[in-house]
Design a protein around this motif. Sequence first.
Motif, PDB file in Angstrom:
ATOM      1  N   ARG A  23      22.784 -14.339 -22.624  1.00 26.25           N
ATOM      2  CA  ARG A  23      24.067 -13.708 -22.970  1.00 26.25           C
ATOM      3  C   ARG A  23      23.918 -12.196 -23.110  1.00 26.25           C
ATOM      4  N   LYS A  24      22.793 -11.756 -23.679  1.00 24.22           N
ATOM      5  CA  LYS A  24      22.583 -10.320 -23.833  1.00 24.22           C
ATOM      6  C   LYS A  24      22.394  -9.662 -22.466  1.00 24.22           C
ATOM      7  N   ALA A  25      21.692 -10.343 -21.548  1.00 22.64           N
ATOM      8  CA  ALA A  25      21.503  -9.805 -20.194  1.00 22.64           C
ATOM      9  C   ALA A  25      22.835  -9.708 -19.465  1.00 22.64           C
ATOM     10  N   VAL A  26      23.642 -10.753 -19.576  1.00 22.66           N
ATOM     11  CA  VAL A  26      24.959 -10.743 -18.923  1.00 22.66           C
ATOM     12  C   VAL A  26      25.843  -9.667 -19.546  1.00 22.66           C
ATOM     13  N   ASP A  27      25.827  -9.557 -20.872  1.00 23.06           N
ATOM     14  CA  ASP A  27      26.618  -8.527 -21.555  1.00 23.06           C
ATOM     15  C   ASP A  27      26.246  -7.133 -21.051  1.00 23.06           C
ATOM     16  N   THR A  28      24.960  -6.906 -20.831  1.00 20.86           N
ATOM     17  CA  THR A  28      24.494  -5.601 -20.347  1.00 20.86           C
ATOM     18  C   THR A  28      25.128  -5.265 -19.001  1.00 20.86           C
ATOM     19  N   LEU A  29      25.173  -6.236 -18.094  1.00 23.30           N
ATOM     20  CA  LEU A  29      25.735  -5.997 -16.762  1.00 23.30           C
ATOM     21  C   LEU A  29      27.260  -5.913 -16.797  1.00 23.30           C
ATOM     22  N   VAL A  30      27.870  -6.605 -17.739  1.00 29.03           N
ATOM     23  CA  VAL A  30      29.327  -6.479 -17.899  1.00 29.03           C
ATOM     24  C   VAL A  30      29.684  -5.073 -18.369  1.00 29.03           C
ATOM     25  N   LYS A  31      28.921  -4.566 -19.345  1.00 28.22           N
ATOM     26  CA  LYS A  31      29.180  -3.224 -19.856  1.00 28.22           C
ATOM     27  C   LYS A  31      28.954  -2.159 -18.786  1.00 28.22           C
ATOM     28  N   GLN A  32      28.039  -2.424 -17.855  1.00 29.37           N
ATOM     29  CA  GLN A  32      27.769  -1.488 -16.765  1.00 29.37           C
ATOM     30  C   GLN A  32      28.790  -1.597 -15.646  1.00 29.37           C
ATOM     31  N   GLY A  33      29.682  -2.574 -15.745  1.00 24.64           N
ATOM     32  CA  GLY A  33      30.698  -2.749 -14.715  1.00 24.64           C
ATOM     33  C   GLY A  33      30.202  -3.479 -13.488  1.00 24.64           C
ATOM     34  N   ILE A  34      29.028  -4.121 -13.586  1.00 26.20           N
ATOM     35  CA  ILE A  34      28.471  -4.861 -12.456  1.00 26.20           C
ATOM     36  C   ILE A  34      29.045  -6.276 -12.400  1.00 26.20           C
ATOM     37  N   LEU A  35      29.192  -6.881 -13.565  1.00 26.53           N
ATOM     38  CA  LEU A  35      29.776  -8.219 -13.672  1.00 26.53           C
ATOM     39  C   LEU A  35      31.103  -8.140 -14.416  1.00 26.53           C
ATOM     40  N   GLU A  36      31.923  -9.159 -14.227  1.00 23.69           N
ATOM     41  CA  GLU A  36      33.167  -9.253 -14.995  1.00 23.69           C
ATOM     42  C   GLU A  36      33.409 -10.717 -15.344  1.00 23.69           C
ATOM     43  N   ARG A  37      33.853 -10.947 -16.559  1.00 23.45           N
ATOM     44  CA  ARG A  37      34.135 -12.308 -17.018  1.00 23.45           C
ATOM     45  C   ARG A  37      35.592 -12.652 -16.734  1.00 23.45           C
ATOM     46  N   SER A  38      35.807 -13.898 -16.344  1.00 21.89           N
ATOM     47  CA  SER A  38      37.157 -14.412 -16.136  1.00 21.89           C
ATOM     48  C   SER A  38      37.309 -15.638 -17.014  1.00 21.89           C
ATOM     49  N   HIS A  39      38.195 -15.567 -17.990  1.00 17.57           N
ATOM     50  CA  HIS A  39      38.328 -16.636 -18.979  1.00 17.57           C
ATOM     51  C   HIS A  39      38.625 -17.971 -18.301  1.00 17.57           C
ATOM     52  N   GLY A  40      37.798 -18.949 -18.612  1.00 21.20           N
ATOM     53  CA  GLY A  40      37.984 -20.287 -18.079  1.00 21.20           C
ATOM     54  C   GLY A  40      37.448 -20.483 -16.669  1.00 21.20           C
ATOM     55  N   ARG A  41      36.972 -19.400 -16.015  1.00 21.83           N
ATOM     56  CA  ARG A  41      36.497 -19.507 -14.632  1.00 21.83           C
ATOM     57  C   ARG A  41      35.017 -19.185 -14.498  1.00 21.83           C
ATOM     58  N   GLY A  42      34.491 -18.287 -15.334  1.00 27.49           N
ATOM     59  CA  GLY A  42      33.093 -17.928 -15.235  1.00 27.49           C
ATOM     60  C   GLY A  42      32.895 -16.427 -15.182  1.00 27.49           C
TER      61      GLY A  42
END
Length: 244
Positions: A54-73
């Motif tokens: 979760r911390k690794a994913v959070d890091t990439l989300v904050k960098q704008g590399i990943l984005e979360r979509s509620h209920g989809r992934g």
Amino acid sequence: MPARMRPDERLPLYQQLSDEMLARIAAGEWLPGTAIPSETELTRIHGVAIGTVRKAVDTLVKQGILERSHGRGTFVRRPQFSESFFRFFRQVNPSGSQPVPQSRILSRSLELPPEAVRQALALEQGEAAVYLTRERIIQPDRLFREQIWLPQARFFALLNIDPGMFANMLYPFYEEQCGQLIASARETLTIESADTDTADILGITPGQPVVAIERIALGYDSTPLEYRLSRGAAEGFRYQIDLR
């Protein structure tokens, strides 16, 4: 495609995992717009705790590399190429509207780049680059001329494509033809005086002010993939950027 580097084992575990995920994206293993494995699956694959994932994913989300979509992934973020011209450089009419520029490749060749370009692209001494010249027409009387340099190892395929077949938007074209993904760009804007050659190209008088926009476009792993220099007449030019 260049080989992926192993994560630095001196880094915290979540950062190593974040770097490994970023390398997969940069290598095209996880494509923009597609979902990455679930946190549970990443935990199983890498043998780490769910908190580390979760911390690794959070890091990439904050960098704008990943984005979360509620209920989809969680998905690899795809830059909005249809808006990239306006996101990085905005030519605004007096009315406030933003005309969509039309583009035309004038030439393409394999050349030794100037030293400043070589350094910007992190090329070796004596290493050639794919060189494009492009014209961007914003209005009948508003013209920008671009010089574009690309590492030949990644973009050599462009030399076999007729200039008339290049797409209006280059970044999706790079992805389609060369498998190279542009994730972000850095720009520097300066004002110059037009020399004789520039004035002739732009249809202005020598000595008139010219807007020069230097752009370095980066991959998902921050590798420099494109150096671009755009020049246009400064008269009537407005630079607009939204700060949030």
